[in-house]
Design a protein around this motif. Structure first.
Motif, mmCIF file in Angstrom:
data_model
loop_
_atom_site.group_PDB
_atom_site.id
_atom_site.type_symbol
_atom_site.label_atom_id
_atom_site.label_comp_id
_atom_site.label_asym_id
_atom_site.label_seq_id
_atom_site.Cartn_x
_atom_site.Cartn_y
_atom_site.Cartn_z
ATOM 1 N N LEU A 1 14.397 -22.673 25.735
ATOM 2 C CA LEU A 1 15.392 -23.591 24.793
ATOM 3 C C LEU A 1 16.397 -23.732 25.698
ATOM 4 C CD1 LEU A 1 15.879 -24.830 21.878
ATOM 5 C CD2 LEU A 1 16.727 -22.483 21.048
ATOM 6 N N ALA A 2 16.930 -22.685 26.225
ATOM 7 C CA ALA A 2 18.393 -22.845 26.892
ATOM 8 C C ALA A 2 18.342 -23.945 27.897
ATOM 9 C CB ALA A 2 18.903 -21.550 27.574
ATOM 10 N N PHE A 3 17.072 -23.906 28.631
ATOM 11 C CA PHE A 3 17.122 -24.932 29.829
ATOM 12 C C PHE A 3 17.065 -26.379 29.027
ATOM 13 C CE2 PHE A 3 13.644 -26.755 32.746
ATOM 14 C CZ PHE A 3 14.429 -27.304 33.479
ATOM 15 N N LEU A 4 16.143 -26.576 28.110
ATOM 16 C CA LEU A 4 15.941 -27.795 27.295
ATOM 17 C C LEU A 4 17.504 -28.365 26.865
ATOM 18 C CD1 LEU A 4 12.736 -27.535 25.678
ATOM 19 C CD2 LEU A 4 12.983 -28.883 27.771
ATOM 20 N N CYS A 5 18.020 -27.444 26.217
ATOM 21 C CA CYS A 5 19.353 -27.945 25.456
ATOM 22 C C CYS A 5 20.410 -28.358 26.627
ATOM 23 C CB CYS A 5 19.812 -26.669 24.504
ATOM 24 S SG CYS A 5 18.669 -26.566 23.158
ATOM 25 N N ARG A 6 20.480 -27.364 27.531
ATOM 26 C CA ARG A 6 21.653 -27.557 28.707
ATOM 27 C C ARG A 6 20.987 -28.924 29.423
ATOM 28 N NH1 ARG A 6 23.514 -24.756 33.703
ATOM 29 N NH2 ARG A 6 21.284 -24.057 33.911
ATOM 30 N N ASN A 7 19.807 -29.268 29.186
ATOM 31 C CA ASN A 7 19.139 -30.713 30.267
ATOM 32 C C ASN A 7 19.441 -30.253 31.538
ATOM 33 O OD1 ASN A 7 18.539 -33.858 29.602
ATOM 34 N ND2 ASN A 7 18.466 -32.311 27.794
ATOM 35 N N LYS A 8 19.652 -28.992 32.223
ATOM 36 C CA LYS A 8 19.418 -28.886 33.627
ATOM 37 C C LYS A 8 19.506 -27.382 33.833
ATOM 38 C CE LYS A 8 24.492 -28.947 33.717
ATOM 39 N NZ LYS A 8 25.790 -29.507 34.214
ATOM 40 N N GLY A 9 18.820 -27.067 35.086
ATOM 41 C CA GLY A 9 18.595 -25.566 35.353
ATOM 42 C C GLY A 9 18.166 -25.528 36.923
ATOM 43 N N ASP A 10 17.947 -24.181 37.187
ATOM 44 C CA ASP A 10 17.574 -23.897 38.453
ATOM 45 C C ASP A 10 16.102 -24.355 38.668
ATOM 46 O OD1 ASP A 10 17.901 -23.087 41.194
ATOM 47 O OD2 ASP A 10 19.108 -21.202 40.518
ATOM 48 N N CYS A 11 15.590 -24.129 40.152
ATOM 49 C CA CYS A 11 14.142 -24.571 40.514
ATOM 50 C C CYS A 11 13.192 -23.621 39.666
ATOM 51 C CB CYS A 11 13.986 -24.403 42.019
ATOM 52 S SG CYS A 11 14.297 -22.642 42.649
ATOM 53 N N GLU A 12 13.473 -22.227 39.580
ATOM 54 C CA GLU A 12 12.691 -21.627 38.681
ATOM 55 C C GLU A 12 12.570 -22.030 37.060
ATOM 56 O OE1 GLU A 12 14.846 -18.845 41.854
ATOM 57 O OE2 GLU A 12 15.440 -20.446 40.212
ATOM 58 N N ASP A 13 13.439 -22.641 36.429
ATOM 59 C CA ASP A 13 13.467 -23.100 35.268
ATOM 60 C C ASP A 13 12.521 -24.504 35.204
ATOM 61 O OD1 ASP A 13 15.459 -21.148 34.510
ATOM 62 O OD2 ASP A 13 16.942 -22.764 34.852
ATOM 63 N N HIS A 14 12.666 -25.143 36.308
ATOM 64 C CA HIS A 14 11.696 -26.318 36.459
ATOM 65 C C HIS A 14 10.277 -26.093 36.565
ATOM 66 C CE1 HIS A 14 15.740 -28.389 37.185
ATOM 67 N NE2 HIS A 14 15.087 -29.484 37.170
ATOM 68 N N ALA A 15 10.213 -25.095 37.677
ATOM 69 C CA ALA A 15 8.806 -24.720 37.762
ATOM 70 C C ALA A 15 7.798 -24.118 36.687
ATOM 71 C CB ALA A 15 8.846 -23.472 39.093
ATOM 72 N N ASN A 16 8.758 -23.232 35.912
ATOM 73 C CA ASN A 16 7.995 -22.648 34.648
ATOM 74 C C ASN A 16 7.738 -23.510 33.569
ATOM 75 O OD1 ASN A 16 8.538 -20.111 35.728
ATOM 76 N ND2 ASN A 16 10.376 -19.686 34.724
ATOM 77 N N LEU A 17 8.755 -24.620 33.461
ATOM 78 C CA LEU A 17 8.387 -25.691 32.359
ATOM 79 C C LEU A 17 7.046 -26.540 33.089
ATOM 80 C CD1 LEU A 17 8.751 -27.394 29.959
ATOM 81 C CD2 LEU A 17 10.615 -28.529 31.070
ATOM 82 N N LEU A 18 7.146 -27.063 34.088
ATOM 83 C CA LEU A 18 6.278 -28.055 34.798
ATOM 84 C C LEU A 18 5.034 -27.144 34.800
ATOM 85 C CD1 LEU A 18 4.962 -30.265 36.037
ATOM 86 C CD2 LEU A 18 5.803 -29.395 38.323
ATOM 87 N N CYS A 19 4.726 -25.817 35.112
ATOM 88 C CA CYS A 19 3.284 -25.200 34.963
ATOM 89 C C CYS A 19 3.126 -24.983 33.464
ATOM 90 C CB CYS A 19 3.784 -23.536 35.505
ATOM 91 S SG CYS A 19 2.460 -22.500 35.553
ATOM 92 N N SER A 20 3.762 -24.632 32.449
ATOM 93 C CA SER A 20 3.468 -24.735 31.254
ATOM 94 C C SER A 20 3.073 -25.874 30.738
ATOM 95 C CB SER A 20 4.702 -24.417 30.176
ATOM 96 O OG SER A 20 5.125 -22.977 30.713
ATOM 97 N N LEU A 21 3.612 -27.151 31.212
ATOM 98 C CA LEU A 21 2.890 -28.262 30.714
ATOM 99 C C LEU A 21 1.580 -28.763 31.615
ATOM 100 C CD1 LEU A 21 6.448 -30.374 30.957
ATOM 101 C CD2 LEU A 21 5.026 -30.217 28.787
ATOM 102 N N LEU A 22 1.502 -28.293 32.551
ATOM 103 C CA LEU A 22 0.132 -28.575 33.301
ATOM 104 C C LEU A 22 -1.004 -27.824 32.738
ATOM 105 C CD1 LEU A 22 1.017 -28.685 37.120
ATOM 106 C CD2 LEU A 22 0.790 -30.641 35.595
ATOM 107 N N LEU A 23 -0.742 -26.444 32.213
ATOM 108 C CA LEU A 23 -1.621 -25.700 31.668
ATOM 109 C C LEU A 23 -1.886 -26.147 30.292
ATOM 110 C CD1 LEU A 23 -0.041 -21.833 32.232
ATOM 111 C CD2 LEU A 23 -2.234 -22.761 33.106
ATOM 112 N N GLY A 24 -0.931 -26.901 29.559
ATOM 113 C CA GLY A 24 -0.949 -27.608 28.359
ATOM 114 C C GLY A 24 -2.065 -28.792 28.526
ATOM 115 N N PHE A 25 -2.067 -29.379 29.742
ATOM 116 C CA PHE A 25 -2.957 -30.464 30.260
ATOM 117 C C PHE A 25 -4.207 -30.155 30.682
ATOM 118 C CE2 PHE A 25 0.888 -33.328 30.247
ATOM 119 C CZ PHE A 25 0.224 -34.247 29.574
#
Length: 662
Positions: free
Chosen positions: A370-394
């Motif tokens: 939530l903190a990452f999405l609301c701020r609309n920016k973050g570090d490489c770990e935040d990006h990787a965690n979100l992308l991994c979660s979305l790819l698992l969802g697919f």
């Protein structure tokens, strides 16, 4: 005109609420006392109703009440008669008509009101903003059981004027009794907190994470009348996670009212039991993790320098197992393909966690989603965690990889394992994909080896929401790594049961809640037009300073659109299309003896002035903007591509055509 009884009672209720709100009863009492004291003391006469009304009218109280009681005509009738607004019209001159929320009477709701803030001492010296003046603002974002809310932005101040109410639906959808009214005892077992994130936006549109707080709402179950007021102290994030940033006044209320409230002893006992259970599970996992680490070091002593990350600190400085930052995330209809998901994650801004002081050390901070999405920016770990979660969802088998890039800089990226054994690396910050073909170090020197195109150098561990593997191959260099995850001589696994005990949803009250993605609130066409108009003004002013006139070619500007669409398509799908038509159209638009120059550039923010300053730093773009010659015609085209969470890819193309004079 006579009203039906139910309408008459509703009208009486509205008038009564308005009188209470304005404290009319108190003011009448004051006037009554004053009138008796001033006018009736000498004669001791009886005070008539007419005398009292006359006194109230003289003091303007009746006028105040009539002004406040506005009777609004039917909304639908008003909409039918009003003229349609142009699409570029932003200032809504009509007062907003509050529409009633449809409340299911068979469901239970938590009404959370934010009634202002205080002690935001960082803004103690902040001057009061003038009307219409752009100033820094606070926005409060909430997430509760798959529902997300956002407050209206309020000016930053020592006592920010938050006045928002959020209706949170409470129901046990996972157990299939969503249509049944839940009682207090059932709600006590719902341990999901209300996650509150406070975001600050400065005058230039830059966002900062101010605070992240998990609100325990169940205290309202033991409150008298089902209403309680809470003063929430917000602490800072990262290095300031022990420092208070301010206090929010929050009112919690249950709808419909509870027939029977719980005793405070029951709720406090439940909270204590949950804390005890969570602490025990976390203690057992820590014991297991220490044992696993000892075994890992016994394989080779040099393993202690490998980047094997079992725990990571969130924005509040809380240590959490890295697997708890991942969960299969389905984007509904907002994203259609894994590659589109990668593109979406890459257009979220990249910013390293802020660190106070020098030394070049990297601040440890893995943000909650939530903190990452609301701020609309973050570090490489935040990006990787979100992308991994979305790819698992697919439906892909995805892992987050922890390792290093060039010069030993720590980095995280995503890896997917195909059913045919294909290993694909996904760079979450850029959206690039790389196929991994390992080099066999035992091959003869003359044997041709694949040349790696990816920027990664070493890999220490990989993980997702269910699995964790430590790299125990002789070398941790990515180019020689074999990703046979079933071979325990190459990858040391962690117990799936141990991970599940602390990372599965619902196992402990400390497991991070995962919010759903929200659709974009941006209008792509309107935003594109706005930025384009601003850029034209900036280019004209810049050329005027150089003593050059500016003539715009609208037709040429329009012809640049297909190129910008093709660039975005290529970034998303890695497929290039439509270049032939674009080139043909430009050749037709540029007469013989004329020269055409074009410069495309890509941004993930919508600040036109900042984008223009960046463009001028490129010698190719400056050459176009400052073009001199005969019959110079300039063109600029902006195309904004919107993604969920108001993320966007902004493509800008500057172009010019002029007669070549040699």
């Amino acid at each position: 005109m006579s009203l039906p009884p139910e309408k008459a009672s509703e009208l009486k209720q509205i008038i009564h609420q308005q009188l209470v709100k304005m404290d009319v009863h108190g003011r009448i009492r004051e006037v009554l006392a004053e009138t008796i004291r001033e006018e009736l003391a000498p004669e001791h006469q009886q005070l008539s109703t007419e005398d009292l009304i006359k006194a109230l009218r003289q003091r303007g109280i009746i006028d105040d009440v009539m002004k406040e009681l506005k009777f609004v005509t039917d909304v639908n009738e008003k909409e039918r008669t009003s003229a349609p607004k142009p699409s570029t019209h932003f200032v809504d001159r009509e007062p907003p008509v509050l529409k009633k929320t449809n409340i299911d009477p068979t469901r239970r709701y938590l009404y959370l009101q934010v009634l202002g803030g205080k002690a935001f001492l960082e803004h103690l010296q902040e001057p009061e903003p003038l009307p219409g003046q752009i100033c820094s603002t606070f926005t409060l974002c909430l997430h509760f059981r798959n529902q997300r809310f956002r407050s209206k932005p309020v000016p930053c101040a020592c006592e920010p004027d938050f006045h928002d109410g959020f209706l949170l639906e409470v129901h046990k959808d996972s157990l299939g009794d969503g249509s049944k009214m839940v009682d207090a005892a059932t709600m006590l077992s719902i341990c999901d907190p209300v996650h509150m994130v406070l975001i600050k936006m400065d005058m230039f549109g830059e966002t900062t994470l101010v605070a992240s707080y998990f609100l325990e709402w169940r205290s309202v179950l033991a409150a008298e009348n089902g209403v309680t007021n809470v003063a929430v102290e917000l602490l800072g994030v990262g290095t300031e996670s022990k420092v208070s940033v301010g206090v929010l006044n929050i009112r919690l209320e249950m709808y419909p009212r509870l027939n029977k409230t719980l005793s405070p002893e029951i709720t406090s006992t439940q909270f204590a039991l949950e804390r005890q259970k969570t602490a025990e599970k976390e203690r057992l996992f820590l014991v297991y993790a220490k044992q696993w680490w000892r075994e890992y070091l016994q394989i080779r002593p040099m393993h202690n320098i490998r980047l094997v990350k079992i725990f990571a600190q969130d924005e509040n400085g809380v240590n959490r197992p890295v697997c708890s930052y991942i969960r299969p995330l389905r984007a509904g209809r907002l994203l259609d393909t894994p590659r589109q998901a990668a593109r979406f994650v890459s257009v979220l801004g990249y910013e390293r966690a802020p660190v106070i002081g020098g030394g070049g050390g990297k601040q440890e901070q893995w943000c909650t989603l939530l903190a990452f999405l609301c701020r609309n920016k973050g570090d490489c770990e935040d990006h990787a965690n979100l992308l991994c979660s979305l790819l698992l969802g697919f439906g892909l088998e995805a892992f987050v990889c922890v390792g290093t890039k060039a010069k030993g800089v720590p980095h995280t990226w995503v890896m997917t394992c195909g059913t045919d054994g294909t290993i694909t690396f996904w760079e979450s910050v850029t959206g690039h994909r790389y196929i991994h073909r390992p080099i066999n170090p035992d091959d003869p020197p003359l044997a041709e080896q694949p040349k790696p195109l990816y920027p990664y150098r070493t890999i220490g561990c990989i993980f997702n929401h269910q699995k964790f593997f430590g790299n125990c191959q002789p070398s941790d260099a990515v180019e020689v790594c074999v990703f046979d995850l079933h071979d325990e001589s190459k990858w040391k696994p962690m117990s799936g049961e141990a991970i599940k005990s602390v990372c599965s949803p619902g196992t402990t009250s400390s497991v991070l809640p995962f919010p759903p993605l929200c659709a974009s609130t941006l209008d792509a066409a309107v935003t594109s037009n706005e930025i384009e108009v601003q850029l034209r003004i900036l280019v004209s002013e810049h050329r005027k300073d150089l003593g050059l006139s500016t003539v715009w070619d609208d037709h040429l500007s329009y012809l640049l659109s297909p190129a910008l669409a093709a660039y975005e398509l290529e970034r998303t799908t890695s497929i290039s299309a439509g270049n032939e038509e674009f080139q043909d159209a430009v050749r037709r638009a540029v007469p013989d003896g004329h020269t055409f120059k074009g410069f495309p550039i890509h941004f993930v923010y919508r600040n036109a002035r900042r984008a223009f300053a960046t463009c001028l730093r490129s010698p190719f773009c400056e050459e176009i903007i400052c073009c001199r010659g005969d019959q110079v015609r300039l063109a600029v085209r902006v195309r904004v591509f919107t993604y969920p969470e108001s993320a966007c890819a902004v493509w800008i193309m500057f172009a010019c055509k002029y007669r070549s004079v040699l």
